[in-house]
Design an enzyme around this catalytic site. Structure first.
Site, mmCIF file in Angstrom:
data_model
loop_
_atom_site.group_PDB
_atom_site.id
_atom_site.type_symbol
_atom_site.label_atom_id
_atom_site.label_comp_id
_atom_site.label_asym_id
_atom_site.label_seq_id
_atom_site.Cartn_x
_atom_site.Cartn_y
_atom_site.Cartn_z
ATOM 1 N N GLY A 102 -0.016 31.842 81.872
ATOM 2 C CA GLY A 102 0.825 32.772 82.313
ATOM 3 C C GLY A 102 1.388 32.370 83.650
ATOM 4 O O GLY A 102 0.951 31.349 84.129
ATOM 5 N N CYS A 103 2.392 33.217 84.076
ATOM 6 C CA CYS A 103 3.226 32.904 85.297
ATOM 7 C C CYS A 103 2.357 33.272 86.479
ATOM 8 O O CYS A 103 2.205 32.237 87.418
ATOM 9 C CB CYS A 103 4.642 33.409 85.576
ATOM 10 S SG CYS A 103 4.395 35.423 85.230
#
Length: 347
Positions: free
Chosen positions: A149-150
């Site tokens: 994920g970011c």
């Protein structure tokens, strides 16, 4: 696996923000040939009619993948976990942008994601696709890649050099801000313009689902012999911008660690990384707009004897689609930077 041939590729759910960014990057990739794009709500429509900023993408949205060899999943995790096993079983290579295969322990999924994992045996086969830390595993004929994920990408790249060098105690705080696109394209009350504009708010204070993902990966980086349990406080915030992640990370320094030690550790860790830059000043999210870069800036609070590391990236590129393409390049023995933007958009 090295290749000089054209590789047929598909994007599943090319209508979400991550999927659309994949279309932008893959449309001009010299090796991955985008042959299929699915989106149930837009099936039968030309891609360019739904997304006019992609005028040369002569494809029509479909409902199924039939011809592609490599498949990029841009689905929510509960949907990805259903389709990925079928794709892997059919002999395709899968790069999953969701959290469906990021956690190694299936017992964590009911608590953090609300479901019993239906494909638990695949968790041990999935490679956690942060190229800076998993390059060898990605080159070793991986078939399922769990793209980070970011928020985790920003936090892990910020803290990895300090943990691996034993410069900090594993008592970590990650304070991170995200642009609204990180919440996805489906409209929610808190992403309405009138709700989000001129507003900043923390969320997930009782436990955010990215917390176990970050902690899992950082535990792997603790130096041999360090038996101290890793403690992580992760607090995300939503800020009124379209793209970007800014993570400010804190950790207590080990006794005797100097600014020179910190600078040397970060310089050595990222000297040869094509997409990580050790910045000379605290980075701005604007620096990363549209690029696959992550900027990292380490500093020391000498009075508090604490390391502070600030990282910034574009949540839709290095935090999602760009990272998936970077992983795919490695899977096929291609130059890691192939088809990926190294320059941001200014202003």
């Amino acid at each position: 696996m090295r290749t000089t041939r054209t590789i047929p590729a598909a994007v599943v759910n090319g209508a979400g923000y991550g999927g659309v960014e994949l279309l932008r990057l893959l449309a001009r990739h010299p090796v991955f040939d985008l042959v299929e794009v699915t989106a149930r709500s837009d099936a039968g429509k030309p891609v360019a009619s739904v997304f006019p900023h992609l005028p040369d993408l002569a494809l029509t949205f479909t409902e199924r993948v039939e011809r592609a060899e490599v498949v990029f999943l841009a689905l929510p995790d509960d949907a990805a976990v259903e389709i990925a096993p079928e794709l892997v079983a059919s002999g395709r290579r899968v790069l999953d942008l969701s959290a469906a295969f990021r956690l190694r322990d299936p017992a964590l999924y009911p608590r953090w994601y609300g479901y019993q994992h239906p494909a638990a045996p695949l968790l041990s086969r999935a490679v956690y696709g942060l190229p800076e830390l998993a390059r060898d595993a990605l080159r070793d004929d991986a078939v399922l890649v769990a793209c980070p994920g970011c928020y985790p990408t920003a936090a892990i790249l910020a803290l990895a050099p300090a943990l691996r060098s034993g410069l900090i105690a594993p008592d970590l705080i990650v304070d991170a801000k995200s642009g609204l696109s990180g919440a996805g394209r489906t409209l929610k009350l808190n992403t309405h313009y009138s709700e989000a504009n001129e507003d900043t708010a923390a969320y997930g204070l009782q436990g955010h689902r990215h917390q176990p993902e970050i902690a899992q990966q950082l535990r792997h980086l603790q130096v041999d012999g360090d038996t101290a349990p890793l403690r992580l406080t992760f607090t995300p915030h939503l800020v009124p911008m379209t793209r970007g992640i800014l993570a400010t990370c804190y950790a207590p320094l080990r006794t005797g660690v100097t600014p020179r030690d910190v600078a040397a550790a970060y310089a050595a860790a990222y000297a040869d990384e094509p997409f990580v830059r050790v910045a000379s000043a605290p980075p701005h999210t604007k620096w990363t707009l549209g690029s696959n870069l992550c900027f990292v800036y380490p500093a020391i609070d000498e009075d508090a004897e604490r390391l502070i590391v600030v990282s910034a990236l574009d949540n839709l590129v290095k935090g999602a689609a760009g990272q998936a393409v970077q992983c795919a390049n490695l899977l096929y023995g291609l130059p890691e930077t192939l088809g990926l933007p190294l320059e941001g958009v200014y202003p």
